[in-house]
Design an enzyme around this catalytic site. Sequence first.
Site, PDB file in Angstrom:
ATOM      1  N   PRO A   5       6.971  -0.960  -6.758  1.00 24.66           N
ATOM      2  CA  PRO A   5       8.050  -1.960  -6.663  1.00 24.66           C
ATOM      3  C   PRO A   5       8.136  -2.520  -5.251  1.00 24.66           C
ATOM      4  O   PRO A   5       8.087  -1.777  -4.287  1.00 24.66           O
ATOM      5  CB  PRO A   5       9.303  -1.138  -6.985  1.00 24.66           C
ATOM      6  N   GLN A  18      12.624  -0.369 -10.882  1.00 24.03           N
ATOM      7  CA  GLN A  18      13.057   0.499  -9.781  1.00 24.03           C
ATOM      8  C   GLN A  18      14.540   0.263  -9.526  1.00 24.03           C
ATOM      9  O   GLN A  18      15.054  -0.845  -9.726  1.00 24.03           O
ATOM     10  CB  GLN A  18      12.219   0.187  -8.533  1.00 24.03           C
ATOM     11  N   LYS A  64      11.375   8.324  -6.748  1.00 29.51           N
ATOM     12  CA  LYS A  64      10.369   7.828  -5.792  1.00 29.51           C
ATOM     13  C   LYS A  64      10.821   8.144  -4.370  1.00 29.51           C
ATOM     14  O   LYS A  64      11.985   7.913  -4.023  1.00 29.51           O
ATOM     15  CB  LYS A  64      10.226   6.310  -5.970  1.00 29.51           C
ATOM     16  N   SER A  75       5.930   9.302  -1.931  1.00 32.74           N
ATOM     17  CA  SER A  75       5.915   8.018  -1.213  1.00 32.74           C
ATOM     18  C   SER A  75       6.648   8.147   0.109  1.00 32.74           C
ATOM     19  O   SER A  75       7.690   8.800   0.178  1.00 32.74           O
ATOM     20  CB  SER A  75       6.614   6.950  -2.068  1.00 32.74           C
ATOM     21  N   HIS A 122       7.277   5.176   1.474  1.00 33.67           N
ATOM     22  CA  HIS A 122       7.670   3.768   1.477  1.00 33.67           C
ATOM     23  C   HIS A 122       6.660   2.916   2.276  1.00 33.67           C
ATOM     24  O   HIS A 122       7.017   1.955   2.940  1.00 33.67           O
ATOM     25  CB  HIS A 122       9.081   3.614   2.068  1.00 33.67           C
ATOM     26  N   ARG A 155       7.417   2.759   6.006  1.00 38.56           N
ATOM     27  CA  ARG A 155       8.546   1.915   6.416  1.00 38.56           C
ATOM     28  C   ARG A 155       9.815   2.718   6.665  1.00 38.56           C
ATOM     29  O   ARG A 155      10.863   2.145   6.930  1.00 38.56           O
ATOM     30  CB  ARG A 155       8.824   0.858   5.334  1.00 38.56           C
ATOM     31  N   ASP A 203       1.965   6.835  -3.642  1.00 31.78           N
ATOM     32  CA  ASP A 203       1.648   5.538  -3.036  1.00 31.78           C
ATOM     33  C   ASP A 203       1.669   5.674  -1.521  1.00 31.78           C
ATOM     34  O   ASP A 203       1.841   6.770  -0.991  1.00 31.78           O
ATOM     35  CB  ASP A 203       2.581   4.415  -3.532  1.00 31.78           C
ATOM     36  N   GLY A 224      -0.466   3.252   1.410  1.00 26.63           N
ATOM     37  CA  GLY A 224      -1.750   3.090   2.096  1.00 26.63           C
ATOM     38  C   GLY A 224      -2.957   2.881   1.205  1.00 26.63           C
ATOM     39  O   GLY A 224      -4.070   2.760   1.702  1.00 26.63           O
ATOM     40  N   ARG A 269      -5.750   1.168  -0.813  1.00 23.62           N
ATOM     41  CA  ARG A 269      -6.391  -0.157  -0.783  1.00 23.62           C
ATOM     42  C   ARG A 269      -7.701  -0.207  -1.540  1.00 23.62           C
ATOM     43  O   ARG A 269      -8.152  -1.274  -1.920  1.00 23.62           O
ATOM     44  CB  ARG A 269      -6.698  -0.572   0.676  1.00 23.62           C
TER      45      ARG A 269
HETATM   46  C1  LIG Z   1       7.509  -5.879   1.463  1.00 25.65           C
HETATM   47  C2  LIG Z   1       7.820  -4.580   0.798  1.00 25.65           C
HETATM   48  C3  LIG Z   1       8.969  -4.453   0.041  1.00 25.65           C
HETATM   49  C4  LIG Z   1       9.267  -3.251  -0.593  1.00 25.65           C
HETATM   50  N1  LIG Z   1      10.381  -3.171  -1.373  1.00 25.65           N
HETATM   51  C5  LIG Z   1      10.646  -2.021  -2.049  1.00 25.65           C
HETATM   52  C6  LIG Z   1      11.775  -1.946  -2.916  1.00 25.65           C
HETATM   53  O1  LIG Z   1      12.535  -2.899  -3.074  1.00 25.65           O
HETATM   54  N2  LIG Z   1      11.988  -0.770  -3.555  1.00 25.65           N
HETATM   55  C7  LIG Z   1      11.167   0.327  -3.396  1.00 25.65           C
HETATM   56  O2  LIG Z   1      11.391   1.373  -3.994  1.00 25.65           O
HETATM   57  N3  LIG Z   1      10.085   0.255  -2.585  1.00 25.65           N
HETATM   58  C8  LIG Z   1       9.804  -0.886  -1.918  1.00 25.65           C
HETATM   59  N4  LIG Z   1       8.707  -0.956  -1.122  1.00 25.65           N
HETATM   60  C9  LIG Z   1       7.816   0.217  -0.995  1.00 25.65           C
HETATM   61  C10 LIG Z   1       6.722   0.203  -2.060  1.00 25.65           C
HETATM   62  O3  LIG Z   1       7.220   0.486  -3.335  1.00 25.65           O
HETATM   63  C11 LIG Z   1       5.637   1.242  -1.762  1.00 25.65           C
HETATM   64  O4  LIG Z   1       6.248   2.498  -1.621  1.00 25.65           O
HETATM   65  C12 LIG Z   1       4.812   0.940  -0.534  1.00 25.65           C
HETATM   66  O5  LIG Z   1       4.591  -0.442  -0.403  1.00 25.65           O
HETATM   67  C13 LIG Z   1       3.494   1.659  -0.651  1.00 25.65           C
HETATM   68  O6  LIG Z   1       2.716   1.487   0.500  1.00 25.65           O
HETATM   69  P1  LIG Z   1       1.554   0.389   0.620  1.00 25.65           P
HETATM   70  O7  LIG Z   1       2.237  -0.914   0.822  1.00 25.65           O
HETATM   71  O8  LIG Z   1       0.809   0.836   1.834  1.00 25.65           O
HETATM   72  O9  LIG Z   1       0.744   0.421  -0.634  1.00 25.65           O
HETATM   73  C14 LIG Z   1       8.395  -2.146  -0.456  1.00 25.65           C
HETATM   74  C15 LIG Z   1       7.232  -2.279   0.298  1.00 25.65           C
HETATM   75  C16 LIG Z   1       6.925  -3.469   0.911  1.00 25.65           C
HETATM   76  C17 LIG Z   1       5.668  -3.584   1.709  1.00 25.65           C
END
Ligand SMILES: Cc1cc2nc3c(=O)[nH]c(=O)nc-3n(C[C@H](O)[C@H](O)[C@H](O)COP(=O)(O)O)c2cc1C
Length: 403
Positions: free
Chosen positions: A126, A176, A274, A296, A298, A301, A329, A331, A333
């Site tokens: 998501p 989500q 998650k 995860s 995130h 982030r 999740d 990283g 690719r």
């Molecule tokens: C721009 C952006 C927005 C995201 N928004 C959400 C969100 O609204 N809810 C959530 O559970 N995770 C959010 N995520 C986290 C993703 O679900 C996921 O955990 C993460 O992108 C995985 O890492 P990756 O980008 O390296 O594949 C977000 C990630 C990105 C990059």
Amino acid sequence: MSTIDREWQHGTTRRRALMALAGMLAGSPLLRAQLDPRPLKDHRRALGLDEMLTAFDFEPVCFANMTLRNYDYMAHGGDSEFTLRRNREAFEWVDLVERPGVAADAVDPSTEILGVKLKYPMFIAPSTRQRDCHPDGDVAMYQGATAAGTPMIVASGSSIPIQKIAEAAGGPRWSQFYPIESLAAAREQLELFQTHGAEAIVVTVDQQAAYYERDLHDRNLGGAPRAAGERASAAAARATRGPALYGVDPRRLWYSWKYLDDIRPFIKGHLLVKGIVTAEDAAICVDRGVDGIIVSNHGGRGLDYEPSTLEVLPEVVEAVRGRIPVLVDSGFRRGSDLVKAIALGANAVCLGRAPRWGLGAFGAPGVQRLLEIVQAEFRQAMALTGRATIASLDRTAVRTNFR
Ligand SMILES: Cc1cc2nc3c(=O)[nH]c(=O)nc-3n(C[C@H](O)[C@H](O)[C@H](O)COP(=O)(O)O)c2cc1C
């Protein structure tokens, strides 16, 4: 020619008059309208869809299509971005063991998770603000994902209403959900998602930062900082108590595990959590009757300097002992990245930024193509590690050298 005529032909008065005329013409909008407003200089050709070879090829095209501010919102990690980098580096600390004897066309990468039949063990993670990448946002993501046989987890903060996303394609879809303090409001949102076809609900429990340094620094590059970031830092400056004091979004950090019990009656299908990164929290989820977890951080982030998800995956898998599916999740690719996670015990992998690059670069066809590239790589890596089925992709396919 008279003296007067000669002076006019060669004298300074005429020259000055001609120069004035030339200056006027040069400054005239009429004349400029005839010229190319953007003279071509350095030649940099943007690659086309059929030239994409790996998921990484999509990122520069996506970058070129987006404003810096929106791109940085997507790309950034927390604080010094150590965990963001570590999520990628961790794949270098896991070797694949090559075994002959399986042809790529003999590989069957299909599997099933919580009743969802998967062509490949992958989902779209998501993510909010998909319209930053492309005007068709989540609709195009869902269409591209469905065309590539990949289920999508729609973010609670999708940039297109769930009703419209639901109409856009027919593939399996989960939703989500971020904890909402008012149980009445939580119930309303969960009912909306489920009415519009969410087969499972993914509750995100990790604590991402409320403002992001990369975004804030963009002010120095001519862009305005993200509004929410400004609000959060301004709130932090004023706050005397509560999460705002620490620069944390007040919508996070207020709940306890009991919240899962509180919302459970509102969820008709499966409930996944998650944001799990420890064996202890995985065990709590199993004890609370959760149907699945997503390991995860995130995408780096949240809390900076936490380990990569690949590193913590084995301890989580061990704690869960096969009782519920473990997704992962952060990283991912490449197809070989997915093979490593499955070998370390994950049941499936979610892709976050990668499909967003496909979306930003080429819309729905970009999402589809990117997923198909990762799928082809996955199949190839399964064949080279000598594994014909997902069940046979076990710990013996990898050697870990985590630092
Ligand atoms: C721009 C952006 C927005 C995201 N928004 C959400 C969100 O609204 N809810 C959530 O559970 N995770 C959010 N995520 C986290 C993703 O679900 C996921 O955990 C993460 O992108 C995985 O890492 P990756 O980008 O390296 O594949 C977000 C990630 C990105 C990059």
